[in-house]
Scaffold this active site. Structure first.
Site, PDB file in Angstrom:
ATOM      1  CB  CYS A   1      -0.920   0.013   1.222  1.00  0.00           C
ATOM      2  SG  CYS A   1      -2.011  -1.408   1.298  1.00  0.00           S
TER       3      CYS A   1
ATOM      4  NE  ARG B   1      -2.835  -4.564  -2.832  1.00  0.00           N
ATOM      5  CZ  ARG B   1      -2.265  -3.943  -1.794  1.00  0.00           C
ATOM      6  NH1 ARG B   1      -2.373  -2.640  -1.665  1.00  0.00           N
ATOM      7  NH2 ARG B   1      -1.578  -4.636  -0.905  1.00  0.00           N
TER       8      ARG B   1
HETATM    9  C1  BEZ Z   1       0.607  -4.597   1.840  1.00  0.00           C
HETATM   10  O1  BEZ Z   1       1.803  -4.797   1.877  1.00  0.00           O
HETATM   11  O2  BEZ Z   1       0.124  -3.537   1.444  1.00  0.00           O
HETATM   12  C2  BEZ Z   1      -0.310  -5.689   2.256  1.00  0.00           C
HETATM   13  C3  BEZ Z   1       0.048  -6.975   1.976  1.00  0.00           C
HETATM   14  C4  BEZ Z   1      -0.794  -8.000   2.387  1.00  0.00           C
HETATM   15  C5  BEZ Z   1      -1.977  -7.706   3.057  1.00  0.00           C
HETATM   16  C6  BEZ Z   1      -2.329  -6.396   3.287  1.00  0.00           C
HETATM   17  C7  BEZ Z   1      -1.500  -5.381   2.883  1.00  0.00           C
END
Ligand code: BEZ
Length: 240
Positions: free
Chosen positions: A55, A138
């Site tokens: 993110c 997402r």
């Molecule tokens: C992230 O790195 O943004 C992420 C990865 C797995 C689950 C939720 C967020």
């Protein structure tokens, strides 16, 4: 047939429908969506959680491209089911500490919605229990100046978005509207565009015989294209 709670049908917005309305608190103040964005394109997108690496990379990329999207009359609005103070702390950390792919000191100036109740996330089908009950996937919603959803893309938690593709899709949607055409696979400004199939056999025959001035080439009766140069597209779409 009776449904258990988990089986209950959740609302999933669809292409061509009005964007579900909501009021929310964001890092840039309160918003009334989509009313506040009438007359602009807007991309409403969700991310799973603040203070997570994928993110973070996405926010830095989107923030770095904000002016480019604004040139195409498009505003950005983020959302996660975190609270406002988490959002503020995360965005401050990004600005102060994170350097990624040559981006640093990145300030996120577009609104990030707090949605701890998951009201908005549920309205937009962003909570997909097969992926997570507690985090939004997402999601990316392209909403046009009339408040109509024009494209929806969902990605899972582990997959960071391709922002060149989001920009390409925005320009392709606007080009289709402005010029009344469709865009083929992997289209970019400057590539030939698709003319919708002819409404009658005679019209299709005219096209095949080169008698339709709107058409440059037909591969067959159902597959006709025309040239549309890059400058013409960009002049129409991008602000000066
Ligand atoms: C992230 O790195 O943004 C992420 C990865 C797995 C689950 C939720 C967020």
């Amino acid at each position: 047939m009776e449904q258990t709670q988990e089986q209950q049908v959740v609302s999933m917005p669809r292409i061509g429908e009005p964007a579900p309305a909501f009021k929310a608190v964001t890092t840039q103040g309160d918003i009334n969506f989509p009313v506040d964005y009438k007359g602009d394109w807007v991309i409403l997108f969700s991310h799973p959680a603040d203070f997570t690496p994928v993110c973070t990379s996405e926010f830095m990329t989107f923030a770095s491209m904000e002016d480019k999207f604004a040139q195409a009359n498009c505003k950005l609005v983020g959302l996660s089911v975190d609270g406002l103070y988490s959002h503020i702390a995360w965005l401050r950390t990004i600005k102060e500490k994170i350097e990624y792919r040559g981006m640093k000191n990145v300030e996120v100036n577009f609104p990030l919605i707090e949605d701890i109740t998951m009201n908005v996330a549920k309205k937009y089908g962003m909570i997909q229990p097969g992926e997570s009950n507690t985090k939004a996937v997402r999601a990316v919603f392209f909403i046009d100046p009339k408040g109509i959803i024009r494209t929806i893309i969902y990605y899972p938690l582990s997959l960071g978005r391709n922002f060149d593709e989001l920009y390409r899709a925005l320009i392709a949607l606007q080009t289709a509207d402005e010029f009344g055409i469709a865009t083929p696979a992997d289209w970019r400004p400057g590539d030939d565009v698709i003319i919708s199939p002819a409404g009658s056999c005679n019209a299709a025959k005219d096209r095949m015989e080169g008698k339709d001035s709107n058409v440059d080439e037909c591969k067959d009766w159902f597959f006709c294209t025309r040239k549309l140069d890059k400058d013409t597209v960009l002049k129409k779409i991008l602000k000066k």
